[in-house]
Scaffold this motif. Structure first.
Motif, PDB file in Angstrom:
ATOM      1  N   GLU A   1      51.527  36.760  94.732  1.00  0.00           N
ATOM      2  CA  GLU A   1      51.932  35.671  94.974  1.00  0.00           C
ATOM      3  C   GLU A   1      53.101  35.798  94.374  1.00  0.00           C
ATOM      4  O   GLU A   1      53.111  36.176  93.018  1.00  0.00           O
ATOM      5  CB  GLU A   1      51.250  34.380  94.653  1.00  0.00           C
TER       6      GLU A   1
ATOM      7  N   TYR B   1      56.579  35.574  99.115  1.00  0.00           N
ATOM      8  CA  TYR B   1      54.818  35.516  99.487  1.00  0.00           C
ATOM      9  C   TYR B   1      54.344  34.451  98.445  1.00  0.00           C
ATOM     10  O   TYR B   1      54.437  34.637  97.417  1.00  0.00           O
ATOM     11  CB  TYR B   1      54.287  36.957  99.358  1.00  0.00           C
ATOM     12  N   ASN B   2      53.669  33.659  99.193  1.00  0.00           N
ATOM     13  CA  ASN B   2      53.117  32.375  98.408  1.00  0.00           C
ATOM     14  C   ASN B   2      51.684  32.264  98.541  1.00  0.00           C
ATOM     15  O   ASN B   2      50.971  31.491  98.227  1.00  0.00           O
ATOM     16  CB  ASN B   2      53.546  31.179  99.012  1.00  0.00           C
ATOM     17  N   GLY B   3      51.076  33.370  98.964  1.00  0.00           N
ATOM     18  CA  GLY B   3      49.503  33.660  99.011  1.00  0.00           C
ATOM     19  C   GLY B   3      48.937  33.388 100.121  1.00  0.00           C
ATOM     20  O   GLY B   3      47.782  33.782 100.643  1.00  0.00           O
ATOM     21  N   SER B   4      49.713  32.610 101.266  1.00  0.00           N
ATOM     22  CA  SER B   4      49.375  32.643 102.591  1.00  0.00           C
ATOM     23  C   SER B   4      49.334  33.791 103.378  1.00  0.00           C
ATOM     24  O   SER B   4      49.913  34.767 102.935  1.00  0.00           O
ATOM     25  CB  SER B   4      49.851  31.394 103.242  1.00  0.00           C
ATOM     26  N   PRO B   5      48.823  33.980 104.612  1.00  0.00           N
ATOM     27  CA  PRO B   5      48.958  35.220 105.472  1.00  0.00           C
ATOM     28  C   PRO B   5      50.376  35.269 105.744  1.00  0.00           C
ATOM     29  O   PRO B   5      50.508  36.512 106.283  1.00  0.00           O
ATOM     30  CB  PRO B   5      48.231  34.793 106.702  1.00  0.00           C
ATOM     31  N   THR B   6      51.291  34.320 105.899  1.00  0.00           N
ATOM     32  CA  THR B   6      52.623  34.589 106.291  1.00  0.00           C
ATOM     33  C   THR B   6      53.737  34.324 105.054  1.00  0.00           C
ATOM     34  O   THR B   6      53.478  34.028 104.220  1.00  0.00           O
ATOM     35  CB  THR B   6      53.124  33.637 107.326  1.00  0.00           C
ATOM     36  N   TRP B   7      54.728  35.147 105.168  1.00  0.00           N
ATOM     37  CA  TRP B   7      55.906  35.230 104.184  1.00  0.00           C
ATOM     38  C   TRP B   7      56.609  33.876 104.623  1.00  0.00           C
ATOM     39  O   TRP B   7      57.129  33.672 105.820  1.00  0.00           O
ATOM     40  CB  TRP B   7      56.946  36.370 104.426  1.00  0.00           C
ATOM     41  N   VAL B   8      57.188  33.334 103.476  1.00  0.00           N
ATOM     42  CA  VAL B   8      58.001  32.063 103.687  1.00  0.00           C
ATOM     43  C   VAL B   8      59.514  32.499 103.658  1.00  0.00           C
ATOM     44  O   VAL B   8      60.065  33.086 102.826  1.00  0.00           O
ATOM     45  CB  VAL B   8      57.627  31.011 102.557  1.00  0.00           C
TER      46      VAL B   8
END
Length: 182
Positions: A63, A81-88
């Motif tokens: 993250e 990347y915030n730890g979810s499966p997708t990039w922000v």
């Protein structure tokens, strides 16, 4: 020789849990207790994020990772990347064509995939070229009064605008700036 001395100095300063100031000996933060890395004031320059043709995945992805996503060089975006499966997307949907920047890089740079620098920790599981890792300290971005003062911003550039009434994060995707207010 200068590079070797600089690297040794950085390594010694990291192991002593001190701060790294890039550009001068003063930096911009008035309170240095929670600062790991900072930059000289008044330079009208920013940091440039890595141009990534294949977004990182797997165990080395952590993250807080920030990249210029050039997986499609005609539609590049700054992402984190915030730890979810997708990039922000930090480019607010704005895309940029960075094909010429990638062509220039490819002809002049040979990457050593095992090379990296870690500041703030002796070792890290994170996969990156420059890893800033600390539980108690942060990086202070290069500060500018306005993105208009930056003569030739590069794709992936990131700065903090420190101007009364207009304080915000600014990222450049190669064709335009995107601004994020705190």
């Amino acid at each position: 020789m200068k590079n070797i001395v600089s690297i040794l100095f950085m390594l010694v300063s990291v192991t002593a849990f001190s701060q790294v100031i890039i550009g001068d000996a003063i930096g911009t933060a008035s309170n240095k207790n929670s600062v790991l890395v900072e930059f000289a004031a008044g330079e009208n320059k920013g940091i440039i994020l890595p141009y990534v043709k294949v977004k990182p995945v797997g165990a080395g992805l952590v993250e807080g990772t920030i990249i210029l996503d050039a997986s499609d060089p005609t539609k590049a975006k700054v992402k984190y990347y915030n730890g979810s499966p997708t990039w922000v997307d930090l480019s607010s949907g704005n895309e940029a064509n960075v094909t010429s920047a990638l062509t220039t890089q490819a002809s002049t740079i040979t990457e050593d995939a095992s090379s990296r620098a870690i500041i703030g920790a002796k070792t890290s599981d994170a996969d990156g070229v420059l890893i800033l890792e600390s539980q108690t300290k942060a990086m202070v971005l290069p500060m500018v009064a306005s993105t208009d003062d930056i003569p030739r911003p590069a794709p992936g550039m990131m700065v903090y605008i420190n101007k009364a009434g207009a304080k915000r994060l600014a990222v450049f995707n190669g064709e335009g700036w995107t601004y994020w207010k705190p």
